[in-house]
Design a protein around this motif. Structure first.
Motif, PDB file in Angstrom:
ATOM      1  N   PHE C 102     -24.906  29.989   7.341  1.00 14.45           N
ATOM      2  CA  PHE C 102     -24.838  30.561   8.682  1.00 14.45           C
ATOM      3  C   PHE C 102     -23.624  31.465   8.810  1.00 14.45           C
ATOM      4  CE2 PHE C 102     -23.804  30.330  13.271  1.00 14.45           C
ATOM      5  CZ  PHE C 102     -24.989  30.846  13.770  1.00 14.45           C
ATOM      6  N   GLU C 103     -23.863  32.724   9.112  1.00 16.38           N
ATOM      7  CA  GLU C 103     -22.771  33.678   9.321  1.00 16.38           C
ATOM      8  C   GLU C 103     -22.835  34.138  10.773  1.00 16.38           C
ATOM      9  OE1 GLU C 103     -20.112  34.670   8.280  1.00 16.38           O
ATOM     10  OE2 GLU C 103     -20.037  34.615   6.090  1.00 16.38           O
ATOM     11  N   GLU C 104     -21.741  34.660  11.252  1.00 17.67           N
ATOM     12  CA  GLU C 104     -21.740  35.141  12.624  1.00 17.67           C
ATOM     13  C   GLU C 104     -22.350  36.537  12.664  1.00 17.67           C
ATOM     14  OE1 GLU C 104     -17.896  35.007  14.410  1.00 17.67           O
ATOM     15  OE2 GLU C 104     -18.592  33.445  15.765  1.00 17.67           O
ATOM     16  N   THR C 105     -23.608  36.592  13.074  1.00 12.27           N
ATOM     17  CA  THR C 105     -24.274  37.893  13.108  1.00 12.27           C
ATOM     18  C   THR C 105     -24.764  38.200  14.520  1.00 12.27           C
ATOM     19  OG1 THR C 105     -26.340  36.793  12.586  1.00 12.27           O
ATOM     20  CG2 THR C 105     -25.126  37.721  10.736  1.00 12.27           C
ATOM     21  N   GLY C 106     -24.473  37.275  15.444  1.00 14.09           N
ATOM     22  CA  GLY C 106     -24.975  37.446  16.793  1.00 14.09           C
ATOM     23  C   GLY C 106     -26.304  36.756  17.010  1.00 14.09           C
ATOM     24  N   GLU C 107     -26.880  36.259  15.931  1.00 16.98           N
ATOM     25  CA  GLU C 107     -28.165  35.566  16.057  1.00 16.98           C
ATOM     26  C   GLU C 107     -27.949  34.216  16.751  1.00 16.98           C
ATOM     27  OE1 GLU C 107     -29.929  34.429  12.324  1.00 16.98           O
ATOM     28  OE2 GLU C 107     -31.947  34.344  13.178  1.00 16.98           O
ATOM     29  N   GLU C 108     -28.833  33.909  17.692  1.00 18.80           N
ATOM     30  CA  GLU C 108     -28.767  32.610  18.366  1.00 18.80           C
ATOM     31  C   GLU C 108     -29.036  31.503  17.350  1.00 18.80           C
ATOM     32  OE1 GLU C 108     -28.122  31.502  21.496  1.00 18.80           O
ATOM     33  OE2 GLU C 108     -27.455  33.543  21.975  1.00 18.80           O
ATOM     34  N   PHE C 109     -28.347  30.384  17.497  1.00  8.78           N
ATOM     35  CA  PHE C 109     -28.524  29.315  16.515  1.00  8.78           C
ATOM     36  C   PHE C 109     -29.965  28.804  16.496  1.00  8.78           C
ATOM     37  CE2 PHE C 109     -28.208  24.977  14.790  1.00  8.78           C
ATOM     38  CZ  PHE C 109     -27.653  25.286  13.562  1.00  8.78           C
ATOM     39  N   THR C 110     -30.579  28.732  17.681  1.00  8.72           N
ATOM     40  CA  THR C 110     -31.969  28.247  17.730  1.00  8.72           C
ATOM     41  C   THR C 110     -32.903  29.190  16.961  1.00  8.72           C
ATOM     42  OG1 THR C 110     -32.090  29.296  19.885  1.00  8.72           O
ATOM     43  CG2 THR C 110     -31.876  26.904  19.858  1.00  8.72           C
ATOM     44  N   ASP C 111     -32.634  30.483  17.034  1.00  3.92           N
ATOM     45  CA  ASP C 111     -33.446  31.440  16.270  1.00  3.92           C
ATOM     46  C   ASP C 111     -33.201  31.279  14.771  1.00  3.92           C
ATOM     47  OD1 ASP C 111     -34.462  32.440  18.614  1.00  3.92           O
ATOM     48  OD2 ASP C 111     -32.915  34.004  18.786  1.00  3.92           O
ATOM     49  N   PHE C 112     -31.918  31.043  14.463  1.00  2.00           N
ATOM     50  CA  PHE C 112     -31.542  30.832  13.056  1.00  2.00           C
ATOM     51  C   PHE C 112     -32.295  29.626  12.485  1.00  2.00           C
ATOM     52  CE2 PHE C 112     -28.780  28.542  10.052  1.00  2.00           C
ATOM     53  CZ  PHE C 112     -28.599  29.511   9.077  1.00  2.00           C
ATOM     54  N   GLY C 149     -27.944  18.159  14.629  1.00  4.19           N
ATOM     55  CA  GLY C 149     -28.653  17.363  13.626  1.00  4.19           C
ATOM     56  C   GLY C 149     -29.091  18.134  12.398  1.00  4.19           C
ATOM     57  N   HIS C 150     -28.863  19.470  12.397  1.00  6.96           N
ATOM     58  CA  HIS C 150     -29.241  20.270  11.234  1.00  6.96           C
ATOM     59  C   HIS C 150     -28.063  20.436  10.292  1.00  6.96           C
ATOM     60  CE1 HIS C 150     -32.959  21.442  13.184  1.00  6.96           C
ATOM     61  NE2 HIS C 150     -32.266  21.749  14.265  1.00  6.96           N
ATOM     62  N   ALA C 151     -28.351  20.525   8.997  1.00  3.45           N
ATOM     63  CA  ALA C 151     -27.297  20.759   8.014  1.00  3.45           C
ATOM     64  C   ALA C 151     -27.266  22.243   7.659  1.00  3.45           C
ATOM     65  CB  ALA C 151     -27.555  19.932   6.759  1.00  3.45           C
ATOM     66  N   VAL C 152     -26.118  22.887   7.906  1.00  5.54           N
ATOM     67  CA  VAL C 152     -25.960  24.293   7.522  1.00  5.54           C
ATOM     68  C   VAL C 152     -24.586  24.454   6.867  1.00  5.54           C
ATOM     69  CG1 VAL C 152     -27.412  25.145   9.413  1.00  5.54           C
ATOM     70  CG2 VAL C 152     -24.948  25.036   9.724  1.00  5.54           C
ATOM     71  N   ILE C 153     -24.414  25.549   6.166  1.00  6.03           N
ATOM     72  CA  ILE C 153     -23.116  25.846   5.561  1.00  6.03           C
ATOM     73  C   ILE C 153     -22.566  27.096   6.237  1.00  6.03           C
ATOM     74  CG2 ILE C 153     -22.049  26.720   3.439  1.00  6.03           C
ATOM     75  CD1 ILE C 153     -23.743  24.660   1.939  1.00  6.03           C
ATOM     76  N   LEU C 154     -21.319  27.020   6.663  1.00 10.28           N
ATOM     77  CA  LEU C 154     -20.740  28.166   7.346  1.00 10.28           C
ATOM     78  C   LEU C 154     -20.282  29.205   6.329  1.00 10.28           C
ATOM     79  CD1 LEU C 154     -18.631  26.469  10.174  1.00 10.28           C
ATOM     80  CD2 LEU C 154     -21.088  26.987  10.103  1.00 10.28           C
ATOM     81  N   GLY C 155     -20.588  30.448   6.612  1.00 11.30           N
ATOM     82  CA  GLY C 155     -20.225  31.548   5.725  1.00 11.30           C
ATOM     83  C   GLY C 155     -18.722  31.774   5.698  1.00 11.30           C
ATOM     84  N   PHE C 156     -18.275  32.394   4.618  1.00 15.28           N
ATOM     85  CA  PHE C 156     -16.843  32.626   4.379  1.00 15.28           C
ATOM     86  C   PHE C 156     -16.184  33.347   5.553  1.00 15.28           C
ATOM     87  CE2 PHE C 156     -13.291  34.958   2.540  1.00 15.28           C
ATOM     88  CZ  PHE C 156     -12.700  34.007   1.732  1.00 15.28           C
ATOM     89  N   ASN C 157     -16.789  34.420   6.021  1.00 10.39           N
ATOM     90  CA  ASN C 157     -16.163  35.206   7.087  1.00 10.39           C
ATOM     91  C   ASN C 157     -16.084  34.442   8.400  1.00 10.39           C
ATOM     92  OD1 ASN C 157     -15.827  37.374   5.373  1.00 10.39           O
ATOM     93  ND2 ASN C 157     -17.866  38.194   5.841  1.00 10.39           N
ATOM     94  N   LEU C 158     -17.128  33.665   8.669  1.00 12.86           N
ATOM     95  CA  LEU C 158     -17.116  32.854   9.883  1.00 12.86           C
ATOM     96  C   LEU C 158     -15.987  31.825   9.820  1.00 12.86           C
ATOM     97  CD1 LEU C 158     -18.256  31.827  12.545  1.00 12.86           C
ATOM     98  CD2 LEU C 158     -20.036  30.620  11.280  1.00 12.86           C
ATOM     99  N   VAL C 159     -15.846  31.198   8.658  1.00 11.40           N
ATOM    100  CA  VAL C 159     -14.795  30.186   8.482  1.00 11.40           C
ATOM    101  C   VAL C 159     -13.420  30.821   8.691  1.00 11.40           C
ATOM    102  CG1 VAL C 159     -13.667  28.684   6.783  1.00 11.40           C
ATOM    103  CG2 VAL C 159     -16.153  28.671   7.006  1.00 11.40           C
ATOM    104  N   VAL C 160     -13.210  31.988   8.087  1.00 12.82           N
ATOM    105  CA  VAL C 160     -11.911  32.650   8.231  1.00 12.82           C
ATOM    106  C   VAL C 160     -11.658  33.008   9.692  1.00 12.82           C
ATOM    107  CG1 VAL C 160     -10.589  34.718   7.638  1.00 12.82           C
ATOM    108  CG2 VAL C 160     -11.833  33.494   5.862  1.00 12.82           C
TER     109      VAL C 160
END
Lengths: 37, 153, 340
Positions: C102-112, C149-160
């Motif tokens: 998951f990266e910050e792209t403006g996409e709603e989490f529910t859509d993701f 309840g979902h498992a996702v991995i946060l992208g590098f840029n989002l984490v930073v």
């Protein structure tokens, strides 16, 4: 002379140990889930 | 993805494993399990043979409970089991002698099993719920027979 | 004693080696679970703290398990074993192949979620061939995040970006960077999802009785890596150090040390550094060393270590191992490693 018969004589009924000359060293194998469960 | 849990309450009492008591090896565990190991194949009939002499028939028991041993409860096995008397074991200190059938004598020793062995019973999964796997006992010694069988004299 | 045997022996019995590691988990009363990826895969035994790989040791001896009755001097064999199960401690792993990034792209989490269909976090934990402790540590290292309840991995840029916001907030509100409350921090992190903050704190802070404490050396290294990765071309070491310093949020006091990035950069020319990662290097030692000397003609043992140590399967002293494929050259007081 008298023939002494072993209590269990025929091969089918016989209980015996077939000796292994050398102990084959244990082989380690990877196993799958379905092999055990 | 498959998974099965293990229960080991039965054996936690015997953990941690201390040193084995010296003086007169006790081959069986407190619940009465023991291991015999033979370097070779032990040939036993799969069922009671049809033609048996009287002496032979005496070696077979239709139901193990007649022997005064009850494996069913503790091991969780069910049904009656037909058994055959295949030999006699004598233990004298660390030495063990195993008589097989009427013709062979095996000389062996009582040895420590390292690491000890846990006995587990794995029953196939029931379709509705998961049955835990039981560790029933831990066996720390065995009678092992490595030498060639000798005739019974 | 008389020895009997069942004519039909029961093959549901198995022997497992009670190794000291396995016994220890039982002493601690840990929950033990057999696990596998699928029915055709290897078997693992996971406790709360350890992961064991289960192998089968076959032998050709006859091993009979008997029930002994001391009173009437009889024993009856009910199982015959031609193998033992051997539990060997391995490092557990999380299979993240189905876990989306998951990266910050403006996409709603529910859509993701609709688009990527992430596994549930509970399922991921249940199926991972890793102990509970190993799972938690690795999940944090992976920037794993549980959202609804979902498992996702946060992208590098989002984490930073979350990390920067957290640091800026701590600085702005003058909170103790060695003992802050996650709840108080969250109140001040207006636009950051609590799940993101939790993931970033799991990676970059340690929990102490007094509160959370920022892991500054790790934060420093992470920013260094980000700067290194941002330019693929070689850069002057001095410039890199300046850029690294500049990457931190304002008024955040942290030291930098290029040695903390060993294993992530090479020196293709004197006084130049370049991002370099060990993934994709040849597995053959001769080829590996050839490749490494192609990028960098002379190395210090310390900087070479992370690129070669995995090949040292016989656990030789690192220097002795390296000398099999390279040579030592004296430069002034120091030695460098060069090609043979």
């Amino acid at each position: 002379g008298e023939i002494v018969e072993a209590p269990i004589k025929n091969n089918e009924n016989r209980i015996w140990v077939k000796y292994h000359e050398g102990f084959s060293d244990a082989v380690k194998k990877n196993i799958r889930w379905s092999d055990l469960f | 993805m498959p998974s099965r849990s293990i229960e080991y309450d039965e054996v936690t009492e015997s953990i941690p494993f201390g040193d084995l008591v010296e003086g007169g090896p006790v081959i069986s565990t407190s619940s009465g399990l023991m291991i015999l190991e033979i370097q070779g194949d032990l040939n036993l009939p799969q069922r009671i043979p049809d033609k048996l002499t009287e002496t032979e028939s005496e070696m077979y028991v239709q139901d193990e409970s007649s022997l005064g041993i009850n494996t069913a409860d503790e091991l969780g096995s069910s049904g009656s089991h037909t058994a055959v008397k295949f030999g006699k074991l004598d233990i004298d200190g660390k030495r063990a002698t195993l008589y097989i059938g009427s013709s062979q004598r095996l000389v062996g020793t009582i040895e420590k099993i390292d690491p000890p062995l846990g006995l587990m019973r794995i029953l196939s999964e029931s379709s509705t719920e998961e049955t835990p796997i039981q560790v029933l006992d831990v066996i720390r010694q065995k009678a092992i027979f490595r030498s060639r069988p000798l005739p019974i004299m | 004693m008389d020895i009997y045997s069942w004519l039909q022996r029961d093959d549901s019995f198995h022997l497992i080696q009670m190794t000291p590691d396995l016994v220890k988990t039982m002493e601690n009363n840990e929950r033990l679970i057999f696990k596998s990826r699928d029915r055709d895969s290897s078997i693992f035994l996971c406790s709360d703290s350890k992961t064991f790989h289960i192998r089968k040791k076959n032998h050709s001896n006859t091993v009979i398990v008997l029930k002994h009755d001391k009173e009437n001097a009889k024993a009856i064999g009910f199982a015959s074993m031609d193998s033992e199960l051997e539990p060997k401690v391995v490092s557990g792993s999380i299979d993240i192949s189905d876990v989306p990034l998951f990266e910050e792209t403006g996409e709603e989490f529910t859509d993701f979620v609709k688009r990527t269909n992430p596994p549930s976090f509970a399922d991921l934990r249940a199926v991972s061939t890793a102990s509970k402790t190993e799972f938690d540590v690795q999940w944090a290292e992976l920037n794993g995040c549980e959202i609804d309840g979902h498992a996702v991995i946060l992208g590098f840029n989002l984490v930073v970006s979350v990390l920067k916001t957290i640091i800026t907030t701590l600085v702005a509100y003058d909170m103790d960077q060695e003992a802050f409350s996650a709840t108080k921090l969250q109140e001040r992190l207006e636009d950051i999802r609590p799940e993101f903050a939790r993931t970033v704190l799991a990676q970059f802070a340690t929990k102490t009785p007094a509160g959370y404490s920022l892991d500054k050396p790790k934060i420093s290294r992470w920013f260094g890596l980000q700067v290194l990765r941002s330019t693929l071309a070689p850069v002057k070491e001095e410039d890199f150090l300046i850029n690294w310093k500049d990457a931190f949020p304002a008024f955040f006091d942290v030291s930098i040390d290029i040695q903390s990035l060993v294993g992530s950069f090479v020196r293709p020319f004197p006084n130049m550094v370049q991002f370099y990662n060990s993934a994709g290097l040849p597995q053959d030692p001769v080829q590996r060393f050839k490749e490494l000397f192609k990028i960098q003609a002379s190395w210090s043992l310390e900087e070479m270590k992370p690129y070669v140590e995995d090949l040292n399967s016989r656990n030789l002293k690192l220097e002795s191992f390296v000398m099999k494929y390279a040579r030592r050259k004296r430069i002034g007081k120091n030695y460098v490693i060069t090609r043979r």
